[in-house]
Write a protein that holds these residues in place. Sequence first.
Motif, PDB file in Angstrom:
ATOM      1  N   ARG A   4       0.833  -1.206   0.000  1.00 31.24           N
ATOM      2  CA  ARG A   4       0.000   0.000   0.000  1.00 31.24           C
ATOM      3  C   ARG A   4       0.865   1.252   0.000  1.00 31.24           C
ATOM      4  NH1 ARG A   4      -4.040  -0.377   4.752  1.00 31.24           N
ATOM      5  NH2 ARG A   4      -4.579   1.673   3.968  1.00 31.24           N
ATOM      6  N   VAL A   5       2.002   1.200   0.685  1.00 33.42           N
ATOM      7  CA  VAL A   5       2.923   2.344   0.700  1.00 33.42           C
ATOM      8  C   VAL A   5       3.423   2.603  -0.714  1.00 33.42           C
ATOM      9  CG1 VAL A   5       5.111   3.228   1.563  1.00 33.42           C
ATOM     10  CG2 VAL A   5       3.658   1.868   3.059  1.00 33.42           C
ATOM     11  N   ARG A  32       3.730   8.324   3.568  1.00 32.72           N
ATOM     12  CA  ARG A  32       4.628   8.545   4.708  1.00 32.72           C
ATOM     13  C   ARG A  32       4.031   7.950   5.978  1.00 32.72           C
ATOM     14  NH1 ARG A  32       5.918  14.539   6.474  1.00 32.72           N
ATOM     15  NH2 ARG A  32       3.706  14.365   6.883  1.00 32.72           N
ATOM     16  N   HIS A  33       2.739   8.139   6.165  1.00 29.37           N
ATOM     17  CA  HIS A  33       2.068   7.589   7.346  1.00 29.37           C
ATOM     18  C   HIS A  33       2.137   6.055   7.345  1.00 29.37           C
ATOM     19  CE1 HIS A  33      -0.840   6.964  10.504  1.00 29.37           C
ATOM     20  NE2 HIS A  33      -1.514   6.179   9.683  1.00 29.37           N
ATOM     21  N   LEU A  34       1.821   5.442   6.216  1.00 31.08           N
ATOM     22  CA  LEU A  34       1.852   3.979   6.138  1.00 31.08           C
ATOM     23  C   LEU A  34       3.268   3.433   6.318  1.00 31.08           C
ATOM     24  CD1 LEU A  34      -0.585   3.411   3.149  1.00 31.08           C
ATOM     25  CD2 LEU A  34      -0.996   2.816   5.546  1.00 31.08           C
ATOM     26  N   ALA A  35       4.262   4.180   5.868  1.00 31.74           N
ATOM     27  CA  ALA A  35       5.656   3.726   5.966  1.00 31.74           C
ATOM     28  C   ALA A  35       6.174   3.715   7.393  1.00 31.74           C
ATOM     29  CB  ALA A  35       6.558   4.592   5.087  1.00 31.74           C
ATOM     30  N   GLY A  39       6.511   2.255  13.898  1.00 22.91           N
ATOM     31  CA  GLY A  39       7.439   3.277  14.381  1.00 22.91           C
ATOM     32  C   GLY A  39       8.768   2.693  14.814  1.00 22.91           C
ATOM     33  N   GLY A  40       9.650   3.566  15.242  1.00 22.31           N
ATOM     34  CA  GLY A  40      10.970   3.127  15.701  1.00 22.31           C
ATOM     35  C   GLY A  40      11.722   2.375  14.633  1.00 22.31           C
ATOM     36  N   GLU A  41      12.248   1.238  15.004  1.00 20.67           N
ATOM     37  CA  GLU A  41      13.020   0.446  14.049  1.00 20.67           C
ATOM     38  C   GLU A  41      12.123  -0.274  13.041  1.00 20.67           C
ATOM     39  OE1 GLU A  41      14.284  -3.644  15.853  1.00 20.67           O
ATOM     40  OE2 GLU A  41      14.425  -2.125  17.431  1.00 20.67           O
ATOM     41  N   TYR A  42      10.815  -0.297  13.311  1.00 20.79           N
ATOM     42  CA  TYR A  42       9.866  -0.962  12.422  1.00 20.79           C
ATOM     43  C   TYR A  42       9.267   0.040  11.454  1.00 20.79           C
ATOM     44  CZ  TYR A  42      10.435  -4.435  16.010  1.00 20.79           C
ATOM     45  OH  TYR A  42      10.973  -5.315  16.898  1.00 20.79           O
ATOM     46  N   THR A  43      10.129   0.599  10.631  1.00 17.49           N
ATOM     47  CA  THR A  43       9.720   1.592   9.649  1.00 17.49           C
ATOM     48  C   THR A  43      10.222   1.150   8.279  1.00 17.49           C
ATOM     49  OG1 THR A  43       9.912   3.338  11.291  1.00 17.49           O
ATOM     50  CG2 THR A  43       9.922   4.030   9.023  1.00 17.49           C
ATOM     51  N   TYR A  44       9.390   1.337   7.267  1.00 15.25           N
ATOM     52  CA  TYR A  44       9.793   1.075   5.889  1.00 15.25           C
ATOM     53  C   TYR A  44      10.599   2.301   5.468  1.00 15.25           C
ATOM     54  CZ  TYR A  44       9.014  -0.239   0.929  1.00 15.25           C
ATOM     55  OH  TYR A  44       9.149  -0.579  -0.391  1.00 15.25           O
ATOM     56  N   LYS A  45      11.878   2.283   5.838  1.00 13.54           N
ATOM     57  CA  LYS A  45      12.728   3.467   5.748  1.00 13.54           C
ATOM     58  C   LYS A  45      12.842   4.042   4.333  1.00 13.54           C
ATOM     59  CE  LYS A  45      15.706   2.360   9.705  1.00 13.54           C
ATOM     60  NZ  LYS A  45      14.889   2.601  10.749  1.00 13.54           N
ATOM     61  N   VAL A  46      13.032   3.192   3.346  1.00  8.53           N
ATOM     62  CA  VAL A  46      13.201   3.680   1.974  1.00  8.53           C
ATOM     63  C   VAL A  46      11.955   4.448   1.532  1.00  8.53           C
ATOM     64  CG1 VAL A  46      13.483   2.967  -0.435  1.00  8.53           C
ATOM     65  CG2 VAL A  46      14.816   1.851   1.356  1.00  8.53           C
ATOM     66  N   ALA A  51       8.838   9.371   0.483  1.00  7.59           N
ATOM     67  CA  ALA A  51       7.637  10.169   0.715  1.00  7.59           C
ATOM     68  C   ALA A  51       7.997  11.528   1.298  1.00  7.59           C
ATOM     69  CB  ALA A  51       6.681   9.420   1.642  1.00  7.59           C
ATOM     70  N   ALA A  52       8.934  11.554   2.227  1.00  9.67           N
ATOM     71  CA  ALA A  52       9.349  12.821   2.834  1.00  9.67           C
ATOM     72  C   ALA A  52       9.969  13.744   1.787  1.00  9.67           C
ATOM     73  CB  ALA A  52      10.328  12.565   3.975  1.00  9.67           C
ATOM     74  N   ALA A  53      10.791  13.184   0.909  1.00  8.22           N
ATOM     75  CA  ALA A  53      11.420  13.991  -0.142  1.00  8.22           C
ATOM     76  C   ALA A  53      10.367  14.543  -1.105  1.00  8.22           C
ATOM     77  CB  ALA A  53      12.447  13.154  -0.901  1.00  8.22           C
TER      78      ALA A  53
END
Length: 60
Positions: A4-5, A32-35, A39-46, A51-53
């Motif tokens: 979904r992300v 960004r919200h779904l990624a 939270g914390g280490e459990y984030t779809y970082k890429v 999304a932030a960019a």
Amino acid sequence: MLQRVDVQLFLAEQTQLQGKRDEALKHARKARHLATCDGGEYTYKVAHHEAAALLRLLEE
């Protein structure tokens, strides 16, 4: 969930190319919200960074 992300990022990029800034912002924020997952280490970082960019670009 992670698919979904990717879909939201794809939609954000496509709507941006079509000149639909508000719709692109909506999709980028959702991505960004779904990624953040749990939270914390459990984030779809890429995807979160992508999304932030994209949000920075759209909010200029």
